[in-house]
Design an enzyme around this catalytic site. Structure first.
Site, PDB file in Angstrom:
ATOM      1  N   TRP A 144       0.802  -1.224   0.000  1.00 23.93           N
ATOM      2  CA  TRP A 144       0.000   0.000   0.000  1.00 23.93           C
ATOM      3  C   TRP A 144       0.839   1.280   0.000  1.00 23.93           C
ATOM      4  CZ3 TRP A 144       1.755   2.354   4.274  1.00 23.93           C
ATOM      5  CH2 TRP A 144       2.095   1.581   5.392  1.00 23.93           C
ATOM      6  N   SER A 220       5.101  -7.093   3.361  1.00 23.41           N
ATOM      7  CA  SER A 220       5.721  -7.378   4.653  1.00 23.41           C
ATOM      8  C   SER A 220       6.402  -8.736   4.652  1.00 23.41           C
ATOM      9  CB  SER A 220       4.672  -7.342   5.757  1.00 23.41           C
ATOM     10  OG  SER A 220       3.777  -8.438   5.626  1.00 23.41           O
ATOM     11  N   GLU A 241       9.909  -9.008  -2.414  1.00 22.39           N
ATOM     12  CA  GLU A 241      10.608  -7.844  -1.873  1.00 22.39           C
ATOM     13  C   GLU A 241       9.895  -7.473  -0.582  1.00 22.39           C
ATOM     14  OE1 GLU A 241      11.444  -3.585  -1.267  1.00 22.39           O
ATOM     15  OE2 GLU A 241      10.096  -3.836  -2.957  1.00 22.39           O
TER      16      GLU A 241
END
Length: 472
Positions: A144, A220, A241
């Site tokens: 986000w 995350s 990532e």
């Protein structure tokens, strides 16, 4: 949702509200997609992929270039969408849309650079051919914090390489991905080549990982572990990532003015919600007092407000994210961190209904307090004094993360030591953060697998096929 060239509303489904982080008010709803929707999008992408891959690469590149042109033409609209759903200042949001365009343009440039190799064989009348071919269907799962740029970063190279694409944007920020789908439709990308589904990660996201030929995800470490476990069942090709815990090392011979400016920018841009943020500072004792005085002064002077006012800091993306950062801050203070600047949640006046936080700066004596060990992802940073460069390197490497690191020194030997000794995939020497499209953005350890950008990132969207060709 956008599946097989068709728009789907929420008829018969629940909806997720998209919240304006500056006001706490709902500004849109998106469908709570199901596994069936994810599978339908994957099927559409799989049907479209052979014809898409059969096009000359330069034609695929032209299509992605047309999408980049459309992004450029709609920069202001797309930036305002980012502000509305994510909260960042409008100037930074315009920069994000510029990055989205750049990622697409760079990918398009690689259409004529998909290279194979011919190797000599040990046998007579024989050669070894190595071809680079698309994986097939690529699923993109985005975070986000940069909802548009992360989508463009994955979508461009995937399409130019000959893959088709299914995007699941984060539930907090789905509008930017849907806006890209609208532009893909506008420029005439064939049905099924680009699909966007909405919903949660445990259902829609898991179905995409299970069904796609390759998954590229930014998010995350917790989510990365779940995707890793899901992908393992089918031995899926994954590129993850994940989180970061970047050390910011400043030595006694550094340009202190530039280092302070860089440290402030690297910590507080996007309200500290960047995986490459300055997360923990190691300051040589000879300059620590002066550095911290300047740093605290600049951090305390940063403006805070709604993104459309173009402040230094916009709101955090959600109330839950504010609570998480504040809990980590309080735990660190309880563990002995000294408060040099105390900000925290803002809940009065114009900030009453939004998710605003003012900067907090701490000083610690131990590397074991929460703000030095865990990713903060907010406007809080801690500093520790060190007596030598070697001590700084040791403390910097005392982390399970390995995405980005910073070194400030005029000593070239120290720069080379960093290159050899710091266990991070990306190191910024005498500059602030912000990777470039021709580089390679890659994490080590809990920061992920694979990477994005540059020729190395593009190559990840292709797989290799080896042929032994004998003409005897």
């Amino acid at each position: 949702m956008f599946i097989d060239g068709q728009w789907r509303d929420a008829s018969g489904l629940g909806v997720d509200e998209v919240e304006d982080p500056a006001t706490g008010r709902a500004i849109a709803t998106t469908p709570q997609g199901t596994r069936a929707h994810a599978e339908e999008a994957l099927d559409a992408a799989r049907r479209a992929q052979p014809a898409w891959a059969a096009l000359p690469a330069v034609e695929r590149g032209r299509a992605v270039l047309a999408l980049a042109d459309a992004v450029h033409a709609e920069t202001e609209l797309l930036a305002r969408i980012v502000v509305a759903e994510q909260g960042k200042p409008i100037g930074q949001a315009r920069g994000e849309i510029g990055a989205t365009e750049t990622f697409l343009r760079f990918a398009a440039e690689w259409a004529r650079r998909i290279e194979g190799e011919i190797l000599p064989s040990d046998a007579p009348n024989e050669e070894i051919w190595i071809r680079r071919l698309p994986h097939g269907v690529v699923a993109g799962l985005t975070a986000w914090n940069y909802p548009s740029a992360l989508a463009g970063r994955k979508l461009g190279p995937a399409l130019v390489a000959g893959n088709t694409f299914v995007l699941k944007a984060h539930e907090f920020t789905p509008l930017s991905g849907l806006a890209l789908a609208a532009l893909a439709e506008r420029v005439g990308l064939p049905a099924g080549v680009v699909n966007v589904v909405t919903g949660d990660g445990r259902n829609v996201g898991a179905a995409l990982v299970e069904g796609a030929d390759m998954t590229t995800m930014t998010g995350s470490t917790r989510a990365g572990r779940e995707i890793y476990a899901t992908g393992a069942k089918g031995i899926k090709n994954l590129r993850l990532e994940l989180g970061g815990k970047a050390p910011f090392i400043v030595m006694e011979d550094a340009d202190l003015g530039r280092a302070v400016e860089a440290a402030v920018a690297a910590r507080f841009t996007n309200c500290g919600q960047i995986c490459t943020c300055n997360e923990r500072m190691y300051l040589h004792e000879a300059i620590a007092d002066e550095f911290l005085a300047r740093f605290v002064e600049k951090a305390g002077a940063l403006s805070i407000g709604p993104g459309m006012d173009d402040p230094d800091l916009g709101p955090k993306v959600s109330g839950g994210e504010v609570e998480k950062v504040e809990a980590m801050t309080l735990a660190s203070i309880k563990a002995g961190a000294e408060v040099l600047l105390r900000g925290g949640p803002l809940k009065e006046g114009r900030y009453e209904h939004g998710h605003f936080m003012a900067p907090t700066v701490l000083e610690v004596r131990s590397n074991d307090v929460p703000v030095m060990k865990d990713e903060v992802f907010g406007p809080v940073v801690a500093a520790k004094r060190v007596g030598s460069y070697e001590e700084a390197l040791t403390l910097a490497n005392d982390s399970d993360y390995g995405l980005s690191a910073y070194v400030w020194s005029a000593n070239l030997k120290r720069v080379f030591q960093a290159a050899e000794s710091l266990n991070f995939g990306e190191i910024y020497c005498n500059r602030t953060n912000g990777e470039l499209v021709q580089g390679f953005h890659s994490g080590w350890g809990l920061s992920g697998l694979g990477g994005e950008d540059g020729k190395w990132g593009f190559d990840g969207y292709l797989r290799k096929k080896t042929m032994y060709v004998n003409w005897a």
